[in-house]
Design an enzyme around this catalytic site. Structure first.
Site, short mmCIF file in Angstrom:
data_model
loop_
_atom_site.label_atom_id
_atom_site.label_comp_id
_atom_site.label_asym_id
_atom_site.label_seq_id
_atom_site.Cartn_x
_atom_site.Cartn_y
_atom_site.Cartn_z
N ARG A 126 0.50 -9.76 -12.65
CA ARG A 126 1.66 -10.64 -12.82
C ARG A 126 1.26 -12.05 -12.48
O ARG A 126 0.83 -12.33 -11.36
CB ARG A 126 2.77 -10.24 -11.82
N THR A 153 4.88 -17.46 -13.48
CA THR A 153 5.79 -17.10 -14.58
C THR A 153 6.31 -15.68 -14.45
O THR A 153 7.28 -15.31 -15.12
CB THR A 153 5.06 -17.21 -15.93
N ASP A 160 5.34 -4.45 -1.63
CA ASP A 160 4.33 -4.47 -2.70
C ASP A 160 3.64 -3.11 -2.75
O ASP A 160 2.89 -2.74 -1.83
CB ASP A 160 3.31 -5.59 -2.43
N ASP A 162 -0.27 -3.10 -2.45
CA ASP A 162 -0.73 -3.38 -1.08
C ASP A 162 -0.49 -2.19 -0.16
O ASP A 162 -1.32 -1.89 0.71
CB ASP A 162 0.00 -4.61 -0.52
N1 URA Z 1 5.93 -4.78 -7.62
C1 URA Z 1 5.91 -4.29 -6.37
O1 URA Z 1 4.88 -3.82 -5.91
N2 URA Z 1 7.04 -4.32 -5.64
C2 URA Z 1 8.19 -4.82 -6.11
O2 URA Z 1 9.20 -4.81 -5.41
C3 URA Z 1 8.19 -5.34 -7.42
C4 URA Z 1 7.04 -5.29 -8.16
#
Ligand code: URA
Length: 209
Positions: free
Chosen positions: A104, A108, A200, A203
């Site tokens: 990502r 953007t 995330d 992570d």
């Molecule tokens: N990606 C993630 O890892 N967590 C989110 O909340 C949104 C996208």
């Protein structure tokens, strides 16, 4: 929203709640994701085609049903999709695997492709795309667009968590692709994270934060 399948089995919901907790260790997050993926595989493969084969029990010959796992392709959206992929392969070990690398753009929030590797003869296969979070939908939409170029027999999308924004975007772009999820959370925040969510996913799976 007939193309949306909420997997609300108590075991799925229980494990998801444990994963959401911020104090869950990398080890337990990964183990729970693995278990959840196995349970979700059970739901998402419910309508898989079967064929009759001849077998012999200790008592007599008979015909019985088997699935052709090789016709199934799990496509993992890197890197967080790996967490779901492992659990799904435990229950469908014969499945083929494709990978699509998308990150990502932090400004953007759009998906940028850096890797794409699929099995041969995709036109003959059923595809299940996996990514734990359907948030903005940008990665899922881009991944499905690329996979559609190979004209597989069918495509399904599996995530752990989504939100109304992600569902709307995905359904607008790919109304023909069913979405399987364990939860629909409240909303996205301004950084494209799902609230309340689980943070995330990459992570937390890989312990990179
Ligand atoms: N990606 C993630 O890892 N967590 C989110 O909340 C949104 C996208």
């Amino acid at each position: 929203m007939s193309n949306l399948h909420l997997i609300d089995h108590p075991l799925v919901q229980h494990k998801l709640t444990l994963m959401r907790k911020k104090e869950a260790s990398t080890n337990s997050f990964r183990r729970l994701l693995n278990e959840l993926a196995m349970l979700m595989a059970y739901e998402v493969t419910r309508d898989m085609a079967m064929q009759e084969v001849e077998i012999e029990t200790p008592l007599e010959k008979t015909t019985a049903k088997v699935i052709d796992g090789k016709k199934l392709v799990f496509v993992s959206i890197l890197r967080a999709g790996t967490g779901i992929l492992d659990g799904m392969l435990t229950v469908v070990p014969g499945a083929r695997v494709g990978h699509i690398g998308l990150y990502r753009d932090p400004k953007t929030l759009m998906a940028v492709e850096y890797y794409f590797k699929m099995p041969q003869a995709m036109h003959d296969r059923d595809v299940i795309v996996v990514d734990p979070m359907l948030a903005t939908g940008n990665s899922a939409i881009a991944a499905v667009e690329r996979i559609k170029e190979l004209r597989p027999k069918s495509i399904k999308f599996v995530c752990l968590l989504t939100c109304p924004e992600g569902i709307a975007a995905m359904q607008a772009a790919h109304p023909d692709v069913p979405i399987y999820t364990a939860a629909i959370d409240r909303q996205l925040n301004e950084h494209g994270y799902i609230l309340p969510g689980l943070g995330d996913a990459g992570d937390r799976i890989f312990g990179t934060k």
